[in-house]
Design a protein around this motif. Structure first.
Motif, PDB file in Angstrom:
ATOM      1  N   TRP A 116       7.984  -4.340   6.987  1.00 32.50           N
ATOM      2  CA  TRP A 116       8.775  -3.132   6.788  1.00 32.50           C
ATOM      3  C   TRP A 116       9.349  -2.616   8.099  1.00 32.50           C
ATOM      4  CZ3 TRP A 116       4.620  -0.906   3.043  1.00 32.50           C
ATOM      5  CH2 TRP A 116       4.668  -1.649   1.850  1.00 32.50           C
ATOM      6  N   GLU A 117       9.300  -3.477   9.117  1.00 29.82           N
ATOM      7  CA  GLU A 117      10.015  -3.266  10.372  1.00 29.82           C
ATOM      8  C   GLU A 117       9.725  -1.914  11.017  1.00 29.82           C
ATOM      9  OE1 GLU A 117      14.102  -3.968   9.436  1.00 29.82           O
ATOM     10  OE2 GLU A 117      13.797  -6.122   9.123  1.00 29.82           O
ATOM     11  N   GLY A 118       8.467  -1.536  10.966  1.00 26.34           N
ATOM     12  CA  GLY A 118       8.045  -0.340  11.688  1.00 26.34           C
ATOM     13  C   GLY A 118       8.460   0.988  11.086  1.00 26.34           C
ATOM     14  N   ALA A 119       8.969   1.004   9.870  1.00 24.70           N
ATOM     15  CA  ALA A 119       9.395   2.261   9.254  1.00 24.70           C
ATOM     16  C   ALA A 119       8.215   3.233   9.186  1.00 24.70           C
ATOM     17  CB  ALA A 119       9.928   2.003   7.850  1.00 24.70           C
ATOM     18  N   GLN A 120       8.416   4.435   9.700  1.00 22.37           N
ATOM     19  CA  GLN A 120       7.345   5.429   9.710  1.00 22.37           C
ATOM     20  C   GLN A 120       7.351   6.214   8.401  1.00 22.37           C
ATOM     21  OE1 GLN A 120       6.656   7.989  12.952  1.00 22.37           O
ATOM     22  NE2 GLN A 120       7.017   6.454  14.526  1.00 22.37           N
ATOM     23  N   TRP A 121       6.277   6.069   7.648  1.00 17.16           N
ATOM     24  CA  TRP A 121       6.182   6.811   6.400  1.00 17.16           C
ATOM     25  C   TRP A 121       4.750   6.780   5.884  1.00 17.16           C
ATOM     26  CZ3 TRP A 121       5.392   4.432   1.422  1.00 17.16           C
ATOM     27  CH2 TRP A 121       5.231   3.043   1.492  1.00 17.16           C
ATOM     28  N   ALA A 122       4.446   7.713   5.027  1.00 16.93           N
ATOM     29  CA  ALA A 122       3.205   7.736   4.258  1.00 16.93           C
ATOM     30  C   ALA A 122       3.617   7.934   2.809  1.00 16.93           C
ATOM     31  CB  ALA A 122       2.295   8.872   4.720  1.00 16.93           C
ATOM     32  N   ALA A 123       2.738   7.605   1.883  1.00 18.64           N
ATOM     33  CA  ALA A 123       3.071   7.721   0.454  1.00 18.64           C
ATOM     34  C   ALA A 123       2.219   8.816  -0.174  1.00 18.64           C
ATOM     35  CB  ALA A 123       2.839   6.398  -0.261  1.00 18.64           C
ATOM     36  N   PRO A 124       2.582  10.080   0.008  1.00 16.92           N
ATOM     37  CA  PRO A 124       1.746  11.170  -0.504  1.00 16.92           C
ATOM     38  C   PRO A 124       1.715  11.285  -2.016  1.00 16.92           C
ATOM     39  CG  PRO A 124       3.783  12.036   0.403  1.00 16.92           C
ATOM     40  CD  PRO A 124       3.750  10.581   0.743  1.00 16.92           C
ATOM     41  N   PHE A 125       2.751  10.754  -2.698  1.00 11.94           N
ATOM     42  CA  PHE A 125       2.797  10.833  -4.150  1.00 11.94           C
ATOM     43  C   PHE A 125       3.058   9.443  -4.712  1.00 11.94           C
ATOM     44  CE2 PHE A 125       4.676  14.780  -2.416  1.00 11.94           C
ATOM     45  CZ  PHE A 125       3.654  15.644  -2.745  1.00 11.94           C
ATOM     46  N   GLY A 126       2.302   9.059  -5.752  1.00 17.07           N
ATOM     47  CA  GLY A 126       2.457   7.731  -6.333  1.00 17.07           C
ATOM     48  C   GLY A 126       2.365   7.760  -7.840  1.00 17.07           C
ATOM     49  N   ASN A 127       2.941   6.743  -8.483  1.00 13.72           N
ATOM     50  CA  ASN A 127       2.859   6.638  -9.940  1.00 13.72           C
ATOM     51  C   ASN A 127       1.447   6.318 -10.405  1.00 13.72           C
ATOM     52  OD1 ASN A 127       5.497   7.274 -10.323  1.00 13.72           O
ATOM     53  ND2 ASN A 127       6.157   5.273 -11.034  1.00 13.72           N
ATOM     54  N   TYR A 128       0.699   5.595  -9.562  1.00 15.48           N
ATOM     55  CA  TYR A 128      -0.672   5.228  -9.888  1.00 15.48           C
ATOM     56  C   TYR A 128      -1.542   5.476  -8.664  1.00 15.48           C
ATOM     57  CZ  TYR A 128       1.841   2.814 -13.597  1.00 15.48           C
ATOM     58  OH  TYR A 128       2.679   2.531 -14.639  1.00 15.48           O
ATOM     59  N   SER A 129      -2.824   5.660  -8.899  1.00 16.61           N
ATOM     60  CA  SER A 129      -3.724   5.934  -7.782  1.00 16.61           C
ATOM     61  C   SER A 129      -3.791   4.771  -6.799  1.00 16.61           C
ATOM     62  CB  SER A 129      -5.130   6.255  -8.307  1.00 16.61           C
ATOM     63  OG  SER A 129      -5.634   5.173  -9.083  1.00 16.61           O
ATOM     64  N   GLU A 130      -3.489   3.541  -7.285  1.00 16.19           N
ATOM     65  CA  GLU A 130      -3.483   2.394  -6.383  1.00 16.19           C
ATOM     66  C   GLU A 130      -2.298   2.439  -5.416  1.00 16.19           C
ATOM     67  OE1 GLU A 130      -3.630   2.231  -9.627  1.00 16.19           O
ATOM     68  OE2 GLU A 130      -5.651   1.505 -10.064  1.00 16.19           O
ATOM     69  N   ALA A 131      -1.278   3.225  -5.748  1.00 17.00           N
ATOM     70  CA  ALA A 131      -0.094   3.403  -4.897  1.00 17.00           C
ATOM     71  C   ALA A 131       0.498   2.070  -4.472  1.00 17.00           C
ATOM     72  CB  ALA A 131      -0.449   4.235  -3.662  1.00 17.00           C
ATOM     73  N   ALA A 132       0.552   1.124  -5.403  1.00 17.45           N
ATOM     74  CA  ALA A 132       0.905  -0.242  -5.039  1.00 17.45           C
ATOM     75  C   ALA A 132       2.377  -0.586  -5.209  1.00 17.45           C
ATOM     76  CB  ALA A 132       0.060  -1.227  -5.853  1.00 17.45           C
ATOM     77  N   ASP A 133       3.103   0.144  -6.044  1.00 17.58           N
ATOM     78  CA  ASP A 133       4.449  -0.329  -6.351  1.00 17.58           C
ATOM     79  C   ASP A 133       5.568   0.690  -6.169  1.00 17.58           C
ATOM     80  OD1 ASP A 133       3.726   1.276  -8.455  1.00 17.58           O
ATOM     81  OD2 ASP A 133       3.612  -0.337  -9.925  1.00 17.58           O
TER      82      ASP A 133
END
Length: 214
Positions: A116-133
């Protein structure tokens, strides 16, 4: 994020949880206790080790009020279909600190290459608790959608901050219009706040019991 963003996040979250307490008590009960300092530091330690940066203060402030959400069993669940008690936001679940870093760290292969070429981000909200997709990412540019169905893809930010996002949720719930945040509109079923497109309901088996807020 500035101190103003942190304060706005706290105010908006308190307003949202009070609305849930009154109108969607089952969703309110699904909110976890505040994340501990150790939980946040452990997840942030992994993020710093692999990516070289930590969590935005605004996100940390949110976790100090709610460490994530959980799925609660409700009486109607078995007979009427799945109702996710923690999915009270239009873009899914509030993830725990450890859940939020999973998709970002999955971008590294065994040799340490970052797809992902160093993109700075976190995934605070996800469709599933696994936050996989898929879910919402937070970066210096704001809050936007991400997905990894066919490689990592990040859309342009939808909101400048978590505070702006939660404020939009509160405006939608309180003032409307119902479609202020898109095709999904808020409604209540079995004490849960659930957002869905009335033309393409996700809760097929429970849609008859789902009542729009507006």
């Amino acid at each position: 994020m500035t101190t103003e963003h942190v304060e706005r996040t706290a105010t908006a979250w308190r307003q949202l949880t009070e609305w849930l307490r009154v109108h969607a008590p089952t969703s309110h009960a699904s909110i976890l206790s505040p994340a501990t300092e150790a939980e946040i530091e452990e997840a942030e330690g992994h993020l710093r080790h692999y990516c070289g940066y930590g969590f935005p203060p605004e996100l940390v402030a949110l976790w100090t009020m709610a460490g994530g959400v959980q799925q609660l069993d409700i009486d109607e669940y078995d007979e009427e279909g799945e109702v996710d008690t923690g999915r009270f936001l239009p873009h899914g679940l509030l993830l725990t600190p450890s859940q939020s870093i999973r998709p970002r760290l999955a971008g590294f292969d065994r040799q340490g290459n970052d797809y992902w070429e160093g993109a700075q981000w976190a995934a605070p909200f996800g469709n599933y608790s696994e936050a996989a997709d898929t879910g919402l990412y937070l970066s210096a540019d704001g809050l936007g959608k991400w997905s990894s169905y066919e490689g990592m893809f990040m859309e342009e930010p939808l909101y400048p901050s978590i505070a702006a996002y939660l404020e939009a949720v509160n405006r939608t719930l309180g003032e409307g219009p119902a479609d202020l945040m898109g095709r999904k509109v808020p409604g209540i079923v079995y004490g849960c706040l659930i957002w869905q497109d009335p033309q393409r309901p996700r809760l097929d088996e429970t849609f008859a019991d789902w009542r729009p807020v507006h």
